[in-house]
Design a protein around this motif. Structure first.
Motif, PDB file in Angstrom:
ATOM      1  N   ALA A 154      15.854 -12.647   0.061  1.00  0.00           N
ATOM      2  CA  ALA A 154      16.399 -11.654   0.997  1.00  0.00           C
ATOM      3  C   ALA A 154      15.972 -10.252   0.596  1.00  0.00           C
ATOM      4  O   ALA A 154      15.560  -9.450   1.447  1.00  0.00           O
ATOM      5  CB  ALA A 154      17.926 -11.757   1.033  1.00  0.00           C
ATOM      6  N   PHE A 155      16.044  -9.933  -0.696  1.00  0.00           N
ATOM      7  CA  PHE A 155      15.618  -8.610  -1.158  1.00  0.00           C
ATOM      8  C   PHE A 155      14.129  -8.396  -0.901  1.00  0.00           C
ATOM      9  O   PHE A 155      13.699  -7.297  -0.545  1.00  0.00           O
ATOM     10  CB  PHE A 155      15.921  -8.439  -2.647  1.00  0.00           C
ATOM     11  CG  PHE A 155      17.386  -8.416  -2.982  1.00  0.00           C
ATOM     12  CD1 PHE A 155      18.308  -7.931  -2.078  1.00  0.00           C
ATOM     13  CD2 PHE A 155      17.839  -8.875  -4.204  1.00  0.00           C
ATOM     14  CE1 PHE A 155      19.669  -7.906  -2.373  1.00  0.00           C
ATOM     15  CE2 PHE A 155      19.189  -8.848  -4.516  1.00  0.00           C
ATOM     16  CZ  PHE A 155      20.111  -8.367  -3.603  1.00  0.00           C
ATOM     17  N   THR A 156      13.340  -9.453  -1.080  1.00  0.00           N
ATOM     18  CA  THR A 156      11.900  -9.340  -0.848  1.00  0.00           C
ATOM     19  C   THR A 156      11.603  -9.091   0.623  1.00  0.00           C
ATOM     20  O   THR A 156      10.783  -8.226   0.974  1.00  0.00           O
ATOM     21  CB  THR A 156      11.188 -10.630  -1.299  1.00  0.00           C
ATOM     22  OG1 THR A 156      11.466 -10.872  -2.677  1.00  0.00           O
ATOM     23  CG2 THR A 156       9.684 -10.523  -1.103  1.00  0.00           C
ATOM     24  N   GLU A 164       8.417   2.545   4.554  1.00  0.00           N
ATOM     25  CA  GLU A 164       6.978   2.772   4.603  1.00  0.00           C
ATOM     26  C   GLU A 164       6.242   2.134   3.444  1.00  0.00           C
ATOM     27  O   GLU A 164       5.007   2.105   3.431  1.00  0.00           O
ATOM     28  CB  GLU A 164       6.719   4.281   4.593  1.00  0.00           C
ATOM     29  CG  GLU A 164       7.265   4.980   3.356  1.00  0.00           C
ATOM     30  CD  GLU A 164       7.190   6.486   3.442  1.00  0.00           C
ATOM     31  OE1 GLU A 164       6.998   7.120   2.387  1.00  0.00           O
ATOM     32  OE2 GLU A 164       7.331   7.026   4.549  1.00  0.00           O
ATOM     33  N   SER A 165       6.943   1.632   2.446  1.00  0.00           N
ATOM     34  CA  SER A 165       6.293   1.094   1.259  1.00  0.00           C
ATOM     35  C   SER A 165       7.155   0.002   0.660  1.00  0.00           C
ATOM     36  O   SER A 165       8.372   0.150   0.538  1.00  0.00           O
ATOM     37  CB  SER A 165       6.073   2.211   0.238  1.00  0.00           C
ATOM     38  OG  SER A 165       5.796   1.692  -1.041  1.00  0.00           O
ATOM     39  N   MET A 166       6.506  -1.110   0.269  1.00  0.00           N
ATOM     40  CA  MET A 166       7.250  -2.185  -0.366  1.00  0.00           C
ATOM     41  C   MET A 166       7.740  -1.756  -1.752  1.00  0.00           C
ATOM     42  O   MET A 166       8.824  -2.153  -2.194  1.00  0.00           O
ATOM     43  CB  MET A 166       6.382  -3.432  -0.480  1.00  0.00           C
ATOM     44  CG  MET A 166       7.171  -4.689  -0.814  1.00  0.00           C
ATOM     45  SD  MET A 166       6.208  -6.191  -0.547  1.00  0.00           S
ATOM     46  CE  MET A 166       7.528  -7.407  -0.528  1.00  0.00           C
ATOM     47  N   ILE A 167       6.937  -0.929  -2.433  1.00  0.00           N
ATOM     48  CA  ILE A 167       7.345  -0.423  -3.740  1.00  0.00           C
ATOM     49  C   ILE A 167       8.631   0.390  -3.608  1.00  0.00           C
ATOM     50  O   ILE A 167       9.576   0.220  -4.391  1.00  0.00           O
ATOM     51  CB  ILE A 167       6.234   0.459  -4.365  1.00  0.00           C
ATOM     52  CG1 ILE A 167       4.959  -0.347  -4.556  1.00  0.00           C
ATOM     53  CG2 ILE A 167       6.709   1.050  -5.691  1.00  0.00           C
ATOM     54  CD1 ILE A 167       5.069  -1.469  -5.538  1.00  0.00           C
ATOM     55  N   LYS A 168       8.685   1.256  -2.606  1.00  0.00           N
ATOM     56  CA  LYS A 168       9.894   2.049  -2.388  1.00  0.00           C
ATOM     57  C   LYS A 168      11.069   1.156  -2.002  1.00  0.00           C
ATOM     58  O   LYS A 168      12.222   1.439  -2.351  1.00  0.00           O
ATOM     59  CB  LYS A 168       9.652   3.104  -1.306  1.00  0.00           C
ATOM     60  CG  LYS A 168       8.748   4.237  -1.760  1.00  0.00           C
ATOM     61  CD  LYS A 168       8.628   5.312  -0.694  1.00  0.00           C
ATOM     62  CE  LYS A 168       7.792   6.484  -1.201  1.00  0.00           C
ATOM     63  NZ  LYS A 168       7.676   7.558  -0.188  1.00  0.00           N
ATOM     64  N   THR A 490       2.568  -6.601   0.883  1.00  0.00           N
ATOM     65  CA  THR A 490       2.176  -5.374   0.187  1.00  0.00           C
ATOM     66  C   THR A 490       0.926  -4.740   0.773  1.00  0.00           C
ATOM     67  O   THR A 490       0.913  -3.556   1.102  1.00  0.00           O
ATOM     68  CB  THR A 490       1.990  -5.637  -1.322  1.00  0.00           C
ATOM     69  OG1 THR A 490       3.223  -6.118  -1.861  1.00  0.00           O
ATOM     70  CG2 THR A 490       1.583  -4.365  -2.041  1.00  0.00           C
ATOM     71  N   PRO A 491      -0.189  -5.496   0.963  1.00  0.00           N
ATOM     72  CA  PRO A 491      -1.358  -4.838   1.588  1.00  0.00           C
ATOM     73  C   PRO A 491      -1.103  -4.423   3.018  1.00  0.00           C
ATOM     74  O   PRO A 491      -1.671  -3.448   3.504  1.00  0.00           O
ATOM     75  CB  PRO A 491      -2.446  -5.927   1.503  1.00  0.00           C
ATOM     76  CG  PRO A 491      -1.718  -7.208   1.309  1.00  0.00           C
ATOM     77  CD  PRO A 491      -0.478  -6.880   0.558  1.00  0.00           C
ATOM     78  N   THR A 492      -0.250  -5.160   3.741  1.00  0.00           N
ATOM     79  CA  THR A 492       0.083  -4.782   5.118  1.00  0.00           C
ATOM     80  C   THR A 492       0.744  -3.428   5.156  1.00  0.00           C
ATOM     81  O   THR A 492       0.457  -2.571   5.983  1.00  0.00           O
ATOM     82  CB  THR A 492       1.009  -5.843   5.761  1.00  0.00           C
ATOM     83  OG1 THR A 492       0.350  -7.107   5.712  1.00  0.00           O
ATOM     84  CG2 THR A 492       1.329  -5.482   7.200  1.00  0.00           C
ATOM     85  N   LYS A 493       1.671  -3.205   4.211  1.00  0.00           N
ATOM     86  CA  LYS A 493       2.347  -1.921   4.127  1.00  0.00           C
ATOM     87  C   LYS A 493       1.372  -0.800   3.796  1.00  0.00           C
ATOM     88  O   LYS A 493       1.458   0.306   4.312  1.00  0.00           O
ATOM     89  CB  LYS A 493       3.464  -1.974   3.068  1.00  0.00           C
ATOM     90  CG  LYS A 493       4.711  -2.681   3.545  1.00  0.00           C
ATOM     91  CD  LYS A 493       5.398  -1.874   4.642  1.00  0.00           C
ATOM     92  CE  LYS A 493       6.674  -2.561   5.099  1.00  0.00           C
ATOM     93  NZ  LYS A 493       7.311  -1.827   6.210  1.00  0.00           N
TER      94      LYS A 493
END
Length: 500
Positions: A154-156, A164-168, A490-493
């Motif tokens: 769920a978090f993923t 705008e960013s998976m890292i964020k 990640t690359p999609t973001k």
């Protein structure tokens, strides 16, 4: 599965005068607040949650869900009249709603939005009622190891699909987990991050946190963006029209568009992290692409309103599917509902149907009543909301700020709650400014106690054998899916950010 007596008893509980009053009040508040650009449903929920402490559980949750339902109707008012959605989910409604208003059919456009919104909302509620109990029965077969894997998934999903960013997104989740872990450790009862304050032994209170981050921070940001030239903006002066009625023939002409939009909204609502805005935009896009005359969209075509309003309203019921069956909220509104449940001593999840079956079906009954109230209030008050949104922003936002501060002081009985709300607002303002998603933070914060308990139980079951996950195929599949989503999203973001 609940027995017939539980179902009938729960549905009858919704029909008390107190519940009916709060359902109508919630729908009315949701419509009027969502009609004002810059406020929205989430802010309304954050403001009223502290006031529900004095209500019983069913009344409180019915009140909050009614606000959510009213918000799906109210957001379309300013979208049609001002070309500015009152809430984010009504963004796609502006594409055809505002052109209809400029043609002198503002009343007709608002009635289209009302009727299709009610259709989508009611249909998704029926789906929720039919599938929730069976899914909860399946979820009961999941142990602590599966629950840990499910929450990681769920978090993923939430981190990958919002912001705008998976890292964020992951940073927001981590921050939510950090603040959610304040208080006593569930395994050993050791205080953490309390700094010697006994008031933090029970953790950071949800009320001031939610109100500060989700309401006050947004109000401050809107005040900062205000310009003196915008202070007196009013509604669009539409040309008069002799006939603003919408006939049954006109509604049913778009039945296939509405049915497809309902399916899209229900599916998206059941997936954590997407939400009403995505549903409305996707449904509008699909409807336009599959139409034989796509050039008519954007010129005041009722199909555009049907696609947007049906889909974004269908999310309201559908996002309760993961909440009630798994205890995982799908968006901020659902996360705040989890907070309301927890405040009243009820833990959402598969055991809810077994331990509080009557409460669940009472909630279902309240949702059906809220749809009727939504239709009735919208039918008679749409013109009134059109007057309300003409109020100057210089009056609306400071008034909302005063309500938040006064309400928090009255609820907590001290200035400490107000100060904590202000501190949360500062953090929320920073998160908005730097693009860290609220959804990921709030969901992680609320789910932290449940995740910690599951981790403690899983560690004791494993007894040092980390390969035990291989003997739990469901957990293994969920973990593998999480890794796949990280690799895929990640690359999609990155491409989305580069394109922006």
């Amino acid at each position: 599965m609940p027995d017939l007596a539980t179902v009938v008893g729960g549905l009858s509980d919704a029909f008390t005068l107190t519940n009916l009053f709060y359902i109508v009040l919630g729908v009315t508040l949701g419509q009027v607040i969502a009609a004002i650009p810059g406020l929205g449903t989430v802010m309304a929920l954050a403001i009223v949650i502290p006031f529900t402490l004095a209500l019983d559980t069913l009344t409180a949750v019915a009140f909050l869900i009614s606000i959510s339902k009213g918000g799906t109707v109210g957001g379309a008012v300013s979208a049609i009249l001002l070309n500015t959605p009152g809430s984010a989910e009504a963004a796609a409604t502006t594409f055809d709603g505002h052109p209809m208003a400029k043609k002198g059919q503002a009343g007709k456009a608002m009635k289209y939005s009302l009727y299709y919104s009610i259709f989508g909302d009611l249909s998704s509620d029926i789906v929720l009622i039919l599938v929730a109990a069976p899914l909860a029965t399946v979820a009961l077969q999941m142990g602590p190891i599966e629950i840990c894997a499910l929450m990681l998934l769920a978090f993923t999903v939430i981190s990958g699909l919002v912001g705008e960013s998976m890292i964020k997104g992951f940073i927001a989740v981590g921050f939510g987990l950090l603040l959610g872990s304040v208080g006593l450790d569930p395994g050993y009862g050791i205080p953490r991050f309390t700094f010697g304050s006994f008031e933090l032994y029970d953790g950071i209170p949800l009320g001031p946190l939610a109100l500060g981050m989700l309401a006050v921070s947004v109000i401050i940001r809107e005040i900062a963006k205000m310009k003196r030239a915008d202070a007196g903006d009013s509604t669009l002066e539409v040309l008069p029209s002799e006939n603003q009625r919408v006939t049954m023939k006109e509604l049913t002409a778009n039945r296939y568009v509405a049915i497809r939009a309902f399916v899209i909204g229900t599916v998206i609502g059941a997936i954590p992290g997407l939400g009403s805005s995505t549903a409305g935009m996707l449904s509008y896009s699909v409807t336009k692409q599959t139409a034989k005359d796509p050039e008519k969209f954007g010129t005041g075509d009722p199909r555009g309103i049907a696609a947007s309003e049906t889909a974004n309203s269908a999310v309201v019921g559908a996002n309760l599917i993961p909440l009630l069956t798994l205890g995982i909220p799908g968006n901020i509104g659902a996360a705040l509902l989890v907070g309301a449940f927890v405040i009243h001593g009820v833990q959402p999840g598969p055991l809810l149907f077994e331990q509080q079956g009557r409460l669940v079906y009472g909630l279902f009954g309240a949702m059906l009543l809220a749809n009727l109230a939504n239709l009735t209030v919208g039918q008679f008050c749409m013109r009134l909301w059109a007057k309300v949104i003409s109020a100057p922003a210089t009056v609306v936002y400071p008034s909302a700020l005063i309500v938040c501060s006064t309400g928090m002081y009255l609820i907590t009985g001290s200035s400490a709650g107000v100060l904590f709300m202000v501190a949360s607002a500062a953090v929320g303002f920073a998160m908005i400014s730097f693009g860290y998603p609220f959804v990921a933070f709030i969901v992680a914060f609320i789910l932290t106690p449940q995740l910690e308990s599951a981790i403690v139980q899983a560690v004791r079951i494993a007894d040092g054998d980390w390969w035990i996950v291989l003997r739990h195929p469901i957990a293994l599949a969920l973990l593998v899916l999480s890794v796949v989503l990280v690799i895929y999203l990640t690359p999609t973001k990155r491409q989305d950010v580069a394109a922006a």
